[in-house]
Design a protein around this motif. Structure first.
Motif, short mmCIF file in Angstrom:
data_model
loop_
_atom_site.label_atom_id
_atom_site.label_comp_id
_atom_site.label_asym_id
_atom_site.label_seq_id
_atom_site.Cartn_x
_atom_site.Cartn_y
_atom_site.Cartn_z
N THR A 268 -0.13 -9.98 8.05
CA THR A 268 1.09 -10.08 7.27
C THR A 268 0.91 -9.48 5.88
N ASN A 269 -0.24 -9.72 5.27
CA ASN A 269 -0.52 -9.24 3.91
C ASN A 269 -1.85 -8.50 3.94
N LEU A 270 -1.80 -7.17 3.87
CA LEU A 270 -3.04 -6.39 3.99
C LEU A 270 -3.98 -6.63 2.82
N GLY B 176 -5.50 5.79 4.46
CA GLY B 176 -4.12 5.70 4.01
C GLY B 176 -3.13 6.21 5.05
N SER B 177 -1.85 6.14 4.73
CA SER B 177 -0.81 6.59 5.64
C SER B 177 -0.77 8.12 5.68
N GLU B 178 0.02 8.65 6.64
CA GLU B 178 0.06 10.09 6.86
C GLU B 178 0.53 10.86 5.63
N GLY B 179 1.47 10.32 4.90
CA GLY B 179 2.03 11.07 3.79
C GLY B 179 1.59 10.60 2.42
N GLU B 180 1.62 9.29 2.18
CA GLU B 180 1.39 8.76 0.83
C GLU B 180 -0.04 8.30 0.57
N GLY B 181 -0.85 8.21 1.60
CA GLY B 181 -2.20 7.71 1.41
C GLY B 181 -2.21 6.21 1.22
N MET B 182 -3.24 5.69 0.60
CA MET B 182 -3.36 4.25 0.39
C MET B 182 -2.40 3.76 -0.68
N ARG B 183 -1.86 2.58 -0.47
CA ARG B 183 -1.04 1.97 -1.51
C ARG B 183 -1.93 1.46 -2.65
N ARG B 184 -1.30 1.21 -3.80
CA ARG B 184 -2.05 0.85 -5.00
C ARG B 184 -2.93 -0.38 -4.78
N LEU B 185 -2.36 -1.47 -4.23
CA LEU B 185 -3.14 -2.69 -4.03
C LEU B 185 -4.29 -2.47 -3.05
N THR B 186 -4.04 -1.66 -2.05
CA THR B 186 -5.10 -1.36 -1.08
C THR B 186 -6.24 -0.65 -1.77
N ARG B 187 -5.92 0.36 -2.56
CA ARG B 187 -6.92 1.12 -3.28
C ARG B 187 -7.72 0.23 -4.24
N ARG C 249 5.78 -1.74 7.61
CA ARG C 249 5.53 -0.37 7.18
C ARG C 249 4.44 0.31 8.01
N ALA C 250 4.36 -0.05 9.28
CA ALA C 250 3.37 0.56 10.17
C ALA C 250 3.89 0.48 11.60
N VAL C 251 3.47 1.42 12.42
CA VAL C 251 3.90 1.41 13.81
C VAL C 251 3.18 0.31 14.57
N GLY C 252 3.86 -0.30 15.52
CA GLY C 252 3.21 -1.29 16.37
C GLY C 252 2.51 -0.61 17.54
N ASP D 89 -3.72 1.78 6.56
CA ASP D 89 -2.72 1.29 5.62
C ASP D 89 -1.41 2.06 5.77
N GLY D 90 -0.61 1.65 6.76
CA GLY D 90 0.73 2.21 6.88
C GLY D 90 0.85 3.44 7.75
#
Length: 246
Positions: A155-157, A196-207, A130-133, A101-102
């Protein structure tokens, strides 16, 4: 067929081994005559892939970095699964998926692909935004795993996670605050491990879409692990449980 550049001995050799027909040509440093280069040239000759000599400056310009090891290939995309339905329809046995996730660092993505391949995961899934290709740097770090593990962008995780749940795949999220330990979770069935992502972790909807959350027990001074290291720890625990069950 859209072409892209892949570079480094591992990435180029893996592409020759898995799908040499997708390579248009290979550019090599004309001054290198060591064993690794000779082995790559033999593989290219056996696969009837055209090899072009080039100087270091040209190779640098082709990939935008000096870390190409004197080997750059111009190649098309591999015929790996391109979407979730195509992937899941082809999986035999309970799916094991890694969801990122990101993740924005190509080195982290490449390392995640590498551990996913090593642990036998069926695919890595990530959002398009919001993620590297899957760029040339990520492919090089993956050391050939970008040629074997489908990297599916959605498109929509959140919607993709719901689609996985509709396929009876359990979503297990990872966070340091989770009360349940990684080693208390059952990874032996159909599972998507969500990182989750390197800094923020999982986004709210993902969690919120995860069925439950787990943490990796930490016994030293550091509070967290790099996302690729954490992915490796979790994926190999899943693989251990699957081996034990079988």
């Amino acid at each position: 067929m859209k072409s892209k550049m892949i570079f480094g001995f591992h990435a180029v050799t893996a592409r020759i081994r898995h799908d040499a027909s997708s390579i248009e040509e290979i550019y090599i440093d004309a001054t290198r005559h060591d064993r690794r280069m000779q082995e790559l040239l033999r593989a290219a000759e056996a696969a009837k892939v055209r090899v072009i000599h080039a100087d270091d400056q040209r190779l640098d310009g082709m990939v935008g970095t000096r870390r190409h090891q004197g080997v750059v290939a111009k190649a098309g995309d591999l015929s790996l699964a391109r979407n979730l339905d195509e992937l899941l329809d082809a999986v035999e046995g309970p799916p094991l998926l890694l969801v990122l996730d990101g993740v924005t660092d190509p080195h982290n993505l490449g390392a995640c692909l590498r551990v996913a391949d090593a642990a036998g995961a069926h695919a890595v899934i990530a959002p398009k935004d919001r993620a590297v290709g899957l760029n040339a740097t990520a492919a090089k770090v993956a050391s050939g795993a970008a040629e074997t593990v489908p990297y599916i962008t959605v498109t929509n995780l959140a919607r993709a996670l719901r689609e996985l749940k509709e396929r009876d795949i359990w979503l297990i999220g990872t966070t340091g605050e989770a009360e349940k330990s990684l080693y208390e979770a059952d990874f032996s069935g159909p599972v998507a491990l969500v990182m989750g992502s390197e800094g923020e972790g999982m986004r709210r909807l993902t969690r919120e879409n995860c069925d439950f959350l787990v943490s990796i027990p930490m016994f030293g001074a550091v509070e967290s692990l790099n996302v690729s290291v954490a992915s490796g720890v979790c994926l190999f625990e899943a693989r251990r449980q699957r081996i034990a069950k079988s």
